[in-house]
Every structure is written in C-alpha cells, then in structure tokens.
Design a protein around this motif. Structure first.
Motif, PDB file in Angstrom:
ATOM      1  N   PHE A 268     -14.777   8.611  -7.975  1.00 16.25           N
ATOM      2  CA  PHE A 268     -13.919   8.307  -6.834  1.00 16.25           C
ATOM      3  C   PHE A 268     -13.465   9.596  -6.156  1.00 16.25           C
ATOM      4  CE2 PHE A 268     -12.973   4.267  -9.137  1.00 16.25           C
ATOM      5  CZ  PHE A 268     -13.366   3.394  -8.133  1.00 16.25           C
TER       6      PHE A 268
ATOM      7  N   GLN B 151      -8.748   7.344 -13.543  1.00 15.29           N
ATOM      8  CA  GLN B 151      -9.775   6.749 -12.690  1.00 15.29           C
ATOM      9  C   GLN B 151     -11.116   7.460 -12.870  1.00 15.29           C
ATOM     10  OE1 GLN B 151      -9.238   3.914 -11.071  1.00 15.29           O
ATOM     11  NE2 GLN B 151      -7.159   4.015 -11.851  1.00 15.29           N
TER      12      GLN B 151
ATOM     13  N   ALA C  20       0.834  -1.204   0.000  1.00 15.90           N
ATOM     14  CA  ALA C  20       0.000   0.000   0.000  1.00 15.90           C
ATOM     15  C   ALA C  20       0.863   1.247   0.000  1.00 15.90           C
ATOM     16  CB  ALA C  20      -0.908  -0.005   1.224  1.00 15.90           C
TER      17      ALA C  20
ATOM     18  N   SER D 108     -24.820  -0.369  -1.222  1.00 19.46           N
ATOM     19  CA  SER D 108     -25.123  -1.443  -0.294  1.00 19.46           C
ATOM     20  C   SER D 108     -26.561  -1.873  -0.527  1.00 19.46           C
ATOM     21  CB  SER D 108     -24.936  -0.966   1.143  1.00 19.46           C
ATOM     22  OG  SER D 108     -23.600  -0.605   1.354  1.00 19.46           O
TER      23      SER D 108
ATOM     24  N   LYS E  16      -3.156   7.582   6.064  1.00 19.87           N
ATOM     25  CA  LYS E  16      -4.486   7.193   5.606  1.00 19.87           C
ATOM     26  C   LYS E  16      -5.463   7.743   6.630  1.00 19.87           C
ATOM     27  CE  LYS E  16      -7.471   3.258   5.010  1.00 19.87           C
ATOM     28  NZ  LYS E  16      -7.659   1.854   5.318  1.00 19.87           N
TER      29      LYS E  16
ATOM     30  N   LEU F 130      -9.188   5.071  -1.919  1.00 22.80           N
ATOM     31  CA  LEU F 130      -8.983   3.629  -2.018  1.00 22.80           C
ATOM     32  C   LEU F 130      -9.880   3.171  -3.164  1.00 22.80           C
ATOM     33  CD1 LEU F 130      -9.124   2.666   1.747  1.00 22.80           C
ATOM     34  CD2 LEU F 130      -7.110   2.915   0.310  1.00 22.80           C
ATOM     35  N   PHE F 131      -9.275   2.769  -4.262  1.00 21.09           N
ATOM     36  CA  PHE F 131     -10.046   2.415  -5.442  1.00 21.09           C
ATOM     37  C   PHE F 131     -10.663   1.041  -5.259  1.00 21.09           C
ATOM     38  CE2 PHE F 131      -6.818   5.408  -7.006  1.00 21.09           C
ATOM     39  CZ  PHE F 131      -7.662   6.381  -7.512  1.00 21.09           C
ATOM     40  N   ARG F 132     -11.968   1.006  -5.251  1.00 15.05           N
ATOM     41  CA  ARG F 132     -12.743  -0.232  -5.124  1.00 15.05           C
ATOM     42  C   ARG F 132     -13.887  -0.145  -6.115  1.00 15.05           C
ATOM     43  NH1 ARG F 132     -12.923   0.330   1.322  1.00 15.05           N
ATOM     44  NH2 ARG F 132     -10.870  -0.514   1.747  1.00 15.05           N
ATOM     45  N   ASP F 133     -14.568  -1.255  -6.310  1.00 17.99           N
ATOM     46  CA  ASP F 133     -15.734  -1.228  -7.186  1.00 17.99           C
ATOM     47  C   ASP F 133     -16.746  -0.232  -6.649  1.00 17.99           C
ATOM     48  OD1 ASP F 133     -14.709  -3.156  -8.860  1.00 17.99           O
ATOM     49  OD2 ASP F 133     -15.696  -4.808  -7.820  1.00 17.99           O
ATOM     50  N   LEU F 134     -17.254   0.609  -7.555  1.00 20.57           N
ATOM     51  CA  LEU F 134     -18.312   1.522  -7.158  1.00 20.57           C
ATOM     52  C   LEU F 134     -19.606   0.730  -7.073  1.00 20.57           C
ATOM     53  CD1 LEU F 134     -17.519   4.604  -9.403  1.00 20.57           C
ATOM     54  CD2 LEU F 134     -17.272   4.455  -6.941  1.00 20.57           C
TER      55      LEU F 134
END
Length: 185
Positions: free
Chosen positions: A138, A134, A12, A160, A102, A153-157
């Motif tokens: 984000f 990106q 990281a 929930s 962070k 922190l790049f994650r799937d958009l």
C-alpha cells in the motif's frame, strides 16, 4: 438515515484527525493533540473534504464526538466533488490549503510533494500499530522517490482483470470460449 449521511464523510475524517492528533504520543490527562499544543486547548485542525450530498451543520454530533475523542477543534472545509482537484490546486498555489487533504497523484501534487509542500510521514508510521500493520505494498504504491507523504486508501489489492469460470465455458463448448477470447484482444 440523516445520521448516516453525516457520519459517512466525517467517518473518513476520524482516521485522519486521529492520526494527526496523535502525533505527539500518549500520556497525561489531555489528548495527544492537546499535549502537542502544550496549553490544554483543543488543537485546531483544518481538513478539506469532498462534499457528498448536504453539508452537515457545524458542531453536529459526529463532529463533536470526533473533536472530543481526538482533542481537536475541527475546521472542515467542504469542497464540491466536481471542483475538488481544481480547488486543491488553487489552495496549494496560494499556500492556503487545509492541514489535511485527500489528493490524487497528478502533476500539480507531485510538484508540490517534490517542493516539500507536504510533510513526509513515512518515518512516523512505525509509531502507529494499525498503520504499520498494513501491507507494505500500500505504501509502496503511494511513495514518491521512496518517501511516504500520506495515508493510502486501504482497499483490496488486486488488478483490473476479467475473471471467468472455466467450467461454464467448458460446458458451452470450446467454440464459445474461442469466440469470447478472440473478442478480448
């Protein structure tokens, strides 16, 4: 296995250290961080990282590889995960935080951002092809008053939500679906 334990938390740091080290541009024999410093010496870069498991020994192979690649001298402060937010708050209050940390967008951090404690990096993102490529969402998600102060922190958009297969409910009959859906309210 031991290499993986060391590589995970330090991995990281690669992106963060590489981004910080590359702020001066490219060219010359030295790394961008050395160019920024101007004297050919490694750029001292302090990083606050969450401690997960055992703390790697200073000067381990992964840390050394990151330093060589980025032209930095890493000063990593390992902070236990359970006390991370509190420790960052204390560091900010005492103006003794590492160069890279962070953070979560909690009131203390928001106040520090609005007080110009953190450096706005938004105008510099265009200079880094991987960061600028990106999805803008984000950056919108982490912006404060329209300005960007960090790398997300790049994650799937996504949202929930609960996904279910309609064909399974149809096969069980409409009464099953109605019972399940009524429990979701």
């Amino acid at each position: 296995m031991k290499g993986r334990k060391i590589a995970a938390p330090l991995g990281a740091a690669i992106m963060t250290a590489g981004t910080a080290a590359g702020c001066a541009g490219t060219g010359g024999k030295n790394s961008p961080a050395q160019e920024a410093q101007g004297d050919g010496e490694p750029f001292p870069l302090s990083i606050g990282l969450t401690q997960v498991g055992d703390i790697p020994k200073q000067g381990n192979d992964v840390e050394t590889a990151i330093e060589k690649y980025t032209g930095t001298k890493l000063q990593i402060q390992w902070i236990p995960g359970s006390a991370y937010d509190d420790k960052i708050n204390v560091m900010i209050a005492s103006s003794e935080s590492p160069m890279l940390v962070k953070v979560r967008y909690v009131p203390t951090i928001m106040n520090a951002i609005k007080s110009d404690y953190f450096w706005e990096i938004g105008p510099y993102l265009k200079d880094y092809k991987n960061l600028s490529a990106q999805n803008p969402q984000f950056y919108e998600n982490i912006s404060v008053d329209g300005k960007i102060y960090g790398v997300p922190l790049f994650r799937d958009l996504g949202r929930s939500v609960i996904h279910y297969r309609k064909d399974w409910f149809d096969a069980r009959g409409s009464s099953c679906r109605k019972r399940w859906m009524s429990g979701m309210r």
